[in-house]
Write an enzyme that holds these catalytic residues in place. Structure first.
Site, PDB file in Angstrom:
ATOM      1  N   GLY A  82       0.838  -1.198   0.000  1.00  0.00           N
ATOM      2  CA  GLY A  82       0.000   0.000   0.000  1.00  0.00           C
ATOM      3  C   GLY A  82       0.872   1.246   0.000  1.00  0.00           C
ATOM      4  O   GLY A  82       1.954   1.261   0.589  1.00  0.00           O
ATOM      5  N   ARG A 161      -4.726  -8.983  -6.716  1.00  0.00           N
ATOM      6  CA  ARG A 161      -3.944 -10.172  -6.317  1.00  0.00           C
ATOM      7  C   ARG A 161      -4.431 -10.760  -4.998  1.00  0.00           C
ATOM      8  O   ARG A 161      -4.663 -11.963  -4.877  1.00  0.00           O
ATOM      9  CB  ARG A 161      -2.460  -9.784  -6.153  1.00  0.00           C
ATOM     10  CG  ARG A 161      -1.651  -9.767  -7.409  1.00  0.00           C
ATOM     11  CD  ARG A 161      -0.221  -9.352  -7.056  1.00  0.00           C
ATOM     12  NE  ARG A 161      -0.239  -8.012  -6.502  1.00  0.00           N
ATOM     13  CZ  ARG A 161       0.058  -6.912  -7.188  1.00  0.00           C
ATOM     14  NH1 ARG A 161       0.420  -6.998  -8.435  1.00  0.00           N
ATOM     15  NH2 ARG A 161      -0.005  -5.726  -6.608  1.00  0.00           N
ATOM     16  N   ARG A 242      -7.153  -1.189   4.695  1.00  0.00           N
ATOM     17  CA  ARG A 242      -6.728  -0.050   5.499  1.00  0.00           C
ATOM     18  C   ARG A 242      -7.901   0.382   6.369  1.00  0.00           C
ATOM     19  O   ARG A 242      -9.065   0.342   5.916  1.00  0.00           O
ATOM     20  CB  ARG A 242      -6.320   1.136   4.608  1.00  0.00           C
ATOM     21  CG  ARG A 242      -4.986   0.979   3.906  1.00  0.00           C
ATOM     22  CD  ARG A 242      -3.805   1.062   4.885  1.00  0.00           C
ATOM     23  NE  ARG A 242      -2.521   0.991   4.215  1.00  0.00           N
ATOM     24  CZ  ARG A 242      -1.810  -0.124   4.003  1.00  0.00           C
ATOM     25  NH1 ARG A 242      -2.288  -1.290   4.417  1.00  0.00           N
ATOM     26  NH2 ARG A 242      -0.642  -0.066   3.412  1.00  0.00           N
ATOM     27  N   HIS A 290      -2.746  -5.172  12.675  1.00  0.00           N
ATOM     28  CA  HIS A 290      -2.188  -4.996  11.326  1.00  0.00           C
ATOM     29  C   HIS A 290      -1.041  -5.993  11.082  1.00  0.00           C
ATOM     30  O   HIS A 290       0.120  -5.600  10.912  1.00  0.00           O
ATOM     31  CB  HIS A 290      -1.705  -3.553  11.117  1.00  0.00           C
ATOM     32  CG  HIS A 290      -1.592  -3.180   9.670  1.00  0.00           C
ATOM     33  ND1 HIS A 290      -1.767  -1.893   9.207  1.00  0.00           N
ATOM     34  CD2 HIS A 290      -1.302  -3.915   8.568  1.00  0.00           C
ATOM     35  CE1 HIS A 290      -1.584  -1.861   7.895  1.00  0.00           C
ATOM     36  NE2 HIS A 290      -1.310  -3.085   7.491  1.00  0.00           N
ATOM     37  N   ILE A 291      -1.412  -7.277  11.063  1.00  0.00           N
ATOM     38  CA  ILE A 291      -0.393  -8.322  10.923  1.00  0.00           C
ATOM     39  C   ILE A 291      -0.594  -9.153   9.656  1.00  0.00           C
ATOM     40  O   ILE A 291      -0.111 -10.282   9.564  1.00  0.00           O
ATOM     41  CB  ILE A 291      -0.364  -9.258  12.168  1.00  0.00           C
ATOM     42  CG1 ILE A 291      -1.777  -9.760  12.516  1.00  0.00           C
ATOM     43  CG2 ILE A 291       0.280  -8.541  13.345  1.00  0.00           C
ATOM     44  CD1 ILE A 291      -1.808 -10.836  13.591  1.00  0.00           C
ATOM     45  N   GLY A 292      -1.300  -8.575   8.671  1.00  0.00           N
ATOM     46  CA  GLY A 292      -1.582  -9.317   7.433  1.00  0.00           C
ATOM     47  C   GLY A 292      -0.351  -9.938   6.803  1.00  0.00           C
ATOM     48  O   GLY A 292      -0.356 -11.091   6.371  1.00  0.00           O
TER      49      GLY A 292
HETATM   50  O1  DGY Z   1       0.596  -2.339   2.609  1.00  0.00           O
HETATM   51  C1  DGY Z   1       1.153  -3.286   3.164  1.00  0.00           C
HETATM   52  O2  DGY Z   1       2.232  -3.738   2.770  1.00  0.00           O
HETATM   53  C2  DGY Z   1       0.520  -3.964   4.338  1.00  0.00           C
HETATM   54  O3  DGY Z   1      -0.548  -3.272   4.839  1.00  0.00           O
HETATM   55  C3  DGY Z   1       1.527  -4.238   5.444  1.00  0.00           C
HETATM   56  O4  DGY Z   1       2.284  -5.294   5.056  1.00  0.00           O
END
Ligand code: DGY
Length: 325
Positions: A82, A161, A242, A290-292
Protein backbone atom coordinates in the site's frame (compact mmCIF):
# COMPACT_ATOMS: atom_id res chain seq x y z
CA UNK A 1 37.65 -0.51 -3.09
CA UNK A 2 35.64 0.63 -6.09
CA UNK A 3 35.74 4.29 -7.13
CA UNK A 4 32.00 4.32 -7.69
CA UNK A 5 30.46 7.03 -5.47
CA UNK A 6 28.35 5.64 -2.69
CA UNK A 7 24.74 6.73 -2.45
CA UNK A 8 23.51 8.42 0.68
CA UNK A 9 20.35 6.82 1.94
CA UNK A 10 18.12 6.91 5.00
CA UNK A 11 16.39 3.83 6.38
CA UNK A 12 13.51 4.65 8.70
CA UNK A 13 13.40 1.43 10.75
CA UNK A 14 15.56 -1.45 11.92
CA UNK A 15 15.93 -3.66 8.87
CA UNK A 16 16.57 -7.34 8.39
CA UNK A 17 20.39 -7.87 8.29
CA UNK A 18 20.29 -9.46 4.80
CA UNK A 19 18.59 -6.40 3.32
CA UNK A 20 20.88 -4.03 5.18
CA UNK A 21 23.95 -5.95 3.94
CA UNK A 22 22.70 -5.61 0.36
CA UNK A 23 22.35 -1.85 0.78
CA UNK A 24 25.72 -1.53 2.54
CA UNK A 25 27.51 -2.77 -0.58
CA UNK A 26 26.69 0.44 -2.43
CA UNK A 27 25.29 2.95 0.03
CA UNK A 28 26.26 5.02 3.02
CA UNK A 29 23.37 4.33 5.34
CA UNK A 30 21.87 6.36 8.11
CA UNK A 31 19.27 4.33 9.91
CA UNK A 32 16.73 4.69 12.69
CA UNK A 33 17.88 1.39 14.14
CA UNK A 34 14.84 0.76 16.32
CA UNK A 35 11.60 -1.16 15.98
CA UNK A 36 9.41 1.84 16.79
CA UNK A 37 8.46 4.66 14.41
CA UNK A 38 11.16 7.28 13.83
CA UNK A 39 10.10 10.59 15.45
CA UNK A 40 9.09 13.03 12.74
CA UNK A 41 11.63 15.74 13.70
CA UNK A 42 14.43 13.15 13.65
CA UNK A 43 13.28 11.96 10.22
CA UNK A 44 13.08 15.50 8.83
CA UNK A 45 16.59 16.21 10.10
CA UNK A 46 18.18 12.99 8.84
CA UNK A 47 16.58 12.93 5.40
CA UNK A 48 18.26 16.19 4.36
CA UNK A 49 20.62 15.64 1.45
CA UNK A 50 19.82 11.93 1.01
CA UNK A 51 19.46 10.39 -2.46
CA UNK A 52 17.29 7.52 -1.40
CA UNK A 53 14.97 6.51 1.40
CA UNK A 54 13.66 3.15 2.55
CA UNK A 55 10.51 3.71 4.58
CA UNK A 56 7.53 1.92 6.09
CA UNK A 57 3.82 2.65 5.81
CA UNK A 58 4.04 4.67 9.05
CA UNK A 59 6.00 7.52 7.47
CA UNK A 60 3.99 10.25 5.76
CA UNK A 61 5.78 11.07 2.52
CA UNK A 62 4.50 14.55 1.83
CA UNK A 63 5.63 18.06 0.90
CA UNK A 64 7.13 18.65 4.33
CA UNK A 65 9.33 15.57 4.06
CA UNK A 66 10.31 16.13 0.45
CA UNK A 67 11.20 19.76 1.19
CA UNK A 68 13.32 18.58 4.11
CA UNK A 69 15.06 16.02 1.87
CA UNK A 70 15.85 18.61 -0.79
CA UNK A 71 16.62 18.12 -4.49
CA UNK A 72 19.08 15.25 -3.94
CA UNK A 73 16.27 12.76 -3.24
CA UNK A 74 15.66 10.49 -6.24
CA UNK A 75 13.82 7.50 -4.85
CA UNK A 76 11.49 6.48 -2.05
CA UNK A 77 11.20 2.74 -1.52
CA UNK A 78 8.35 1.72 0.75
CA UNK A 79 8.40 -1.67 2.44
CA UNK A 80 4.68 -2.09 1.83
CA UNK A 81 2.34 -2.84 -1.01
CA UNK A 82 0.00 0.00 0.00
CA UNK A 83 1.18 3.54 -0.67
CA UNK A 84 -1.64 5.65 0.71
CA UNK A 85 0.97 7.22 3.06
CA UNK A 86 2.65 8.77 0.02
CA UNK A 87 1.48 11.94 -1.73
CA UNK A 88 2.07 10.80 -5.28
CA UNK A 89 1.65 14.22 -6.87
CA UNK A 90 4.41 15.64 -4.66
CA UNK A 91 6.79 12.90 -5.84
CA UNK A 92 5.78 13.39 -9.45
CA UNK A 93 6.43 17.13 -9.35
CA UNK A 94 9.95 16.46 -8.10
CA UNK A 95 10.71 13.46 -10.34
CA UNK A 96 11.18 11.24 -7.31
CA UNK A 97 10.53 7.54 -8.02
CA UNK A 98 8.47 5.29 -5.79
CA UNK A 99 8.90 1.56 -5.21
CA UNK A 100 6.61 -0.80 -3.27
CA UNK A 101 6.38 -4.53 -2.50
CA UNK A 102 3.47 -6.12 -4.38
CA UNK A 103 3.22 -9.86 -4.87
CA UNK A 104 5.52 -10.99 -2.06
CA UNK A 105 2.88 -10.45 0.61
CA UNK A 106 -0.15 -11.78 -1.25
CA UNK A 107 -0.10 -15.28 0.27
CA UNK A 108 0.52 -14.13 3.83
CA UNK A 109 -2.20 -11.49 3.67
CA UNK A 110 -4.70 -13.88 2.12
CA UNK A 111 -3.86 -16.49 4.77
CA UNK A 112 -4.36 -13.97 7.59
CA UNK A 113 -7.66 -12.83 6.06
CA UNK A 114 -8.97 -16.40 6.10
CA UNK A 115 -7.77 -16.82 9.70
CA UNK A 116 -9.47 -13.58 10.74
CA UNK A 117 -12.68 -14.51 8.93
CA UNK A 118 -12.89 -17.86 10.71
CA UNK A 119 -11.85 -16.35 14.05
CA UNK A 120 -14.64 -13.81 13.71
CA UNK A 121 -17.40 -16.01 12.30
CA UNK A 122 -16.74 -18.94 14.65
CA UNK A 123 -16.28 -16.55 17.58
CA UNK A 124 -12.93 -17.97 18.65
CA UNK A 125 -11.85 -15.01 20.77
CA UNK A 126 -15.15 -14.99 22.68
CA UNK A 127 -14.86 -18.76 23.10
CA UNK A 128 -11.35 -18.73 24.58
CA UNK A 129 -12.41 -15.85 26.84
CA UNK A 130 -15.15 -18.05 28.31
CA UNK A 131 -12.72 -20.97 28.72
CA UNK A 132 -10.23 -18.80 30.62
CA UNK A 133 -12.82 -16.99 32.72
CA UNK A 134 -14.79 -19.96 34.00
CA UNK A 135 -17.95 -18.94 32.09
CA UNK A 136 -17.90 -22.00 29.83
CA UNK A 137 -20.74 -23.89 31.55
CA UNK A 138 -22.13 -27.03 30.02
CA UNK A 139 -22.43 -27.86 26.30
CA UNK A 140 -25.36 -25.86 24.92
CA UNK A 141 -26.92 -26.37 21.52
CA UNK A 142 -27.36 -22.69 20.77
CA UNK A 143 -24.23 -21.32 22.41
CA UNK A 144 -21.25 -19.81 20.52
CA UNK A 145 -22.86 -20.37 17.15
CA UNK A 146 -21.81 -18.38 14.14
CA UNK A 147 -22.31 -18.58 10.38
CA UNK A 148 -20.51 -21.31 8.41
CA UNK A 149 -18.73 -20.84 5.10
CA UNK A 150 -20.18 -23.91 3.44
CA UNK A 151 -22.95 -22.91 1.02
CA UNK A 152 -22.33 -19.21 1.70
CA UNK A 153 -21.86 -16.18 -0.55
CA UNK A 154 -18.62 -14.25 -0.14
CA UNK A 155 -18.32 -10.70 -1.48
CA UNK A 156 -14.80 -9.52 -2.21
CA UNK A 157 -14.42 -5.75 -2.25
CA UNK A 158 -11.14 -5.56 -4.09
CA UNK A 159 -10.44 -8.33 -6.58
CA UNK A 160 -6.75 -7.78 -7.22
CA UNK A 161 -3.94 -10.17 -6.32
CA UNK A 162 -4.91 -10.39 -2.64
CA UNK A 163 -8.68 -10.63 -3.24
CA UNK A 164 -8.18 -13.45 -5.73
CA UNK A 165 -5.82 -15.29 -3.34
CA UNK A 166 -8.40 -14.99 -0.54
CA UNK A 167 -11.04 -16.45 -2.86
CA UNK A 168 -8.80 -19.39 -3.80
CA UNK A 169 -8.20 -20.17 -0.12
CA UNK A 170 -11.88 -19.90 0.83
CA UNK A 171 -13.10 -22.03 -2.07
CA UNK A 172 -12.27 -25.41 -0.45
CA UNK A 173 -14.54 -24.48 2.48
CA UNK A 174 -17.50 -24.99 0.14
CA UNK A 175 -18.38 -21.36 -0.60
CA UNK A 176 -21.27 -21.40 -3.08
CA UNK A 177 -20.80 -18.02 -4.76
CA UNK A 178 -18.04 -15.45 -4.92
CA UNK A 179 -19.07 -11.91 -5.86
CA UNK A 180 -16.85 -8.95 -6.59
CA UNK A 181 -17.44 -5.36 -7.62
CA UNK A 182 -15.34 -2.60 -9.11
CA UNK A 183 -15.06 -0.53 -12.25
CA UNK A 184 -14.73 -3.36 -14.77
CA UNK A 185 -14.86 -7.17 -14.77
CA UNK A 186 -11.50 -8.90 -14.24
CA UNK A 187 -10.19 -11.51 -16.70
CA UNK A 188 -9.09 -13.73 -13.76
CA UNK A 189 -12.65 -13.98 -12.36
CA UNK A 190 -13.73 -17.15 -14.27
CA UNK A 191 -10.91 -19.10 -12.58
CA UNK A 192 -12.51 -18.89 -9.13
CA UNK A 193 -15.22 -18.36 -10.50
CA UNK A 194 -16.39 -15.00 -9.21
CA UNK A 195 -19.36 -12.99 -10.49
CA UNK A 196 -19.03 -9.30 -11.29
CA UNK A 197 -21.92 -7.47 -9.64
CA UNK A 198 -22.79 -3.93 -8.57
CA UNK A 199 -21.65 -2.84 -5.13
CA UNK A 200 -25.26 -2.84 -3.90
CA UNK A 201 -25.82 -6.42 -5.10
CA UNK A 202 -22.62 -7.53 -3.38
CA UNK A 203 -23.66 -5.90 -0.10
CA UNK A 204 -27.19 -7.27 -0.22
CA UNK A 205 -26.29 -10.85 -1.17
CA UNK A 206 -23.07 -11.58 0.70
CA UNK A 207 -22.91 -13.51 3.96
CA UNK A 208 -19.28 -12.42 4.28
CA UNK A 209 -18.11 -9.03 3.01
CA UNK A 210 -14.32 -9.08 2.75
CA UNK A 211 -12.52 -5.80 2.10
CA UNK A 212 -9.12 -6.09 0.46
CA UNK A 213 -9.03 -3.04 -1.80
CA UNK A 214 -6.48 -0.23 -1.79
CA UNK A 215 -7.19 2.95 0.16
CA UNK A 216 -7.86 5.66 -2.43
CA UNK A 217 -9.91 8.87 -2.37
CA UNK A 218 -12.75 6.73 -3.75
CA UNK A 219 -12.61 4.02 -1.05
CA UNK A 220 -11.86 6.30 1.93
CA UNK A 221 -14.81 6.12 4.35
CA UNK A 222 -16.69 3.86 1.92
CA UNK A 223 -18.09 1.62 4.66
CA UNK A 224 -20.50 3.92 6.49
CA UNK A 225 -23.99 3.61 8.01
CA UNK A 226 -25.74 3.66 4.64
CA UNK A 227 -23.51 0.84 3.36
CA UNK A 228 -23.82 -1.29 6.53
CA UNK A 229 -27.62 -0.95 6.27
CA UNK A 230 -27.51 -2.57 2.82
CA UNK A 231 -25.83 -5.69 4.23
CA UNK A 232 -27.60 -8.71 5.69
CA UNK A 233 -28.25 -8.52 9.44
CA UNK A 234 -26.28 -11.78 9.67
CA UNK A 235 -23.34 -10.36 7.67
CA UNK A 236 -19.73 -10.82 8.75
CA UNK A 237 -17.59 -7.83 7.78
CA UNK A 238 -13.82 -8.41 7.38
CA UNK A 239 -11.27 -5.70 6.64
CA UNK A 240 -7.59 -6.39 5.94
CA UNK A 241 -6.96 -3.38 3.67
CA UNK A 242 -6.73 -0.05 5.50
CA UNK A 243 -8.66 1.25 8.50
CA UNK A 244 -9.65 4.43 6.69
CA UNK A 245 -11.97 2.60 4.26
CA UNK A 246 -14.30 2.27 7.24
CA UNK A 247 -16.18 4.93 9.15
CA UNK A 248 -15.45 3.39 12.55
CA UNK A 249 -18.18 5.25 14.46
CA UNK A 250 -20.70 3.90 11.98
CA UNK A 251 -19.24 0.42 12.33
CA UNK A 252 -19.57 0.53 16.13
CA UNK A 253 -23.18 1.61 15.71
CA UNK A 254 -23.86 -1.14 13.14
CA UNK A 255 -22.40 -3.80 15.45
CA UNK A 256 -24.18 -2.50 18.57
CA UNK A 257 -27.56 -2.17 16.89
CA UNK A 258 -27.42 -5.52 15.09
CA UNK A 259 -27.41 -3.91 11.62
CA UNK A 260 -24.64 -6.43 10.90
CA UNK A 261 -23.63 -9.41 13.03
CA UNK A 262 -19.85 -9.54 13.32
CA UNK A 263 -16.69 -7.73 12.25
CA UNK A 264 -13.03 -8.74 12.03
CA UNK A 265 -10.47 -5.99 11.47
CA UNK A 266 -6.74 -6.26 10.92
CA UNK A 267 -6.54 -2.53 10.27
CA UNK A 268 -7.97 0.43 12.15
CA UNK A 269 -7.72 4.20 12.45
CA UNK A 270 -5.57 5.05 14.25
CA UNK A 271 -3.06 2.28 14.68
CA UNK A 272 -2.60 1.33 17.43
CA UNK A 273 -6.24 1.68 18.39
CA UNK A 274 -6.57 3.30 21.86
CA UNK A 275 -7.33 0.57 24.41
CA UNK A 276 -10.53 2.34 25.49
CA UNK A 277 -11.89 2.46 21.92
CA UNK A 278 -15.56 1.35 21.68
CA UNK A 279 -14.66 -1.30 19.06
CA UNK A 280 -12.60 -3.11 21.70
CA UNK A 281 -15.56 -3.30 24.08
CA UNK A 282 -17.71 -5.23 21.61
CA UNK A 283 -17.86 -9.01 21.85
CA UNK A 284 -18.89 -9.22 18.17
CA UNK A 285 -15.73 -7.55 16.90
CA UNK A 286 -12.23 -9.00 16.58
CA UNK A 287 -9.36 -6.55 16.17
CA UNK A 288 -5.84 -7.57 15.15
CA UNK A 289 -2.75 -5.31 15.13
CA UNK A 290 -2.19 -5.00 11.33
CA UNK A 291 -0.39 -8.32 10.92
CA UNK A 292 -1.58 -9.32 7.43
CA UNK A 293 1.93 -9.70 6.05
CA UNK A 294 3.54 -10.85 9.29
CA UNK A 295 5.14 -14.15 8.34
CA UNK A 296 8.92 -14.39 8.65
CA UNK A 297 9.27 -15.35 4.99
CA UNK A 298 7.09 -12.50 3.79
CA UNK A 299 8.73 -9.79 5.88
CA UNK A 300 12.11 -11.04 4.62
CA UNK A 301 10.92 -10.89 1.01
CA UNK A 302 9.45 -7.39 1.58
CA UNK A 303 12.73 -6.12 3.06
CA UNK A 304 14.77 -7.60 0.20
CA UNK A 305 12.43 -6.26 -2.49
CA UNK A 306 12.43 -2.78 -1.00
CA UNK A 307 16.26 -2.82 -0.83
CA UNK A 308 16.42 -4.01 -4.47
CA UNK A 309 13.94 -1.33 -5.54
CA UNK A 310 16.09 1.33 -3.90
CA UNK A 311 19.36 0.13 -5.39
CA UNK A 312 18.10 -0.37 -8.93
CA UNK A 313 16.47 3.06 -8.98
CA UNK A 314 19.68 4.69 -7.75
CA UNK A 315 21.57 2.83 -10.48
CA UNK A 316 19.15 4.29 -13.02
CA UNK A 317 17.69 0.87 -13.87
CA UNK A 318 14.02 -0.17 -13.83
CA UNK A 319 12.91 -1.13 -10.33
CA UNK A 320 11.53 -4.65 -9.82
CA UNK A 321 8.37 -3.00 -8.46
CA UNK A 322 7.84 0.63 -9.36
CA UNK A 323 4.64 2.54 -8.68
CA UNK A 324 3.36 4.44 -11.70
CA UNK A 325 3.05 8.09 -10.71
O1 DGY B 1 0.60 -2.34 2.61
C1 DGY B 1 1.15 -3.29 3.16
O2 DGY B 1 2.23 -3.74 2.77
C2 DGY B 1 0.52 -3.96 4.34
O3 DGY B 1 -0.55 -3.27 4.84
C3 DGY B 1 1.53 -4.24 5.44
O4 DGY B 1 2.28 -5.29 5.06
Amino acid sequence: MSDQPRWKIYVTRRLLPEALDLLKEKCDIEIWDHDNVVPRDELLKRIAGKEGMLCQLTEKINKELLDAAGPSLRVVSSMSVGYDHVELQQLKERNVLLGNTPGVLTDATAELTVALLLTTSRRLVEGTHHVKNGTWGSWKATWMCGPGLSGSTVGLVGFGRIGQAIGQRLKPFGVKRFLYCGHTPKPEAPMLPAEFVSQDELLQQSDFVVVCCALTPETRGMFNSAVFKKMKKSAVFINTSRGAVVNQEDLVEALESGTIALAGLDVTTPEPLPVDHPLLKLTNCVVLPHIGSATLETRTAMAMLSAENLLTALEGKPMPAQVKL
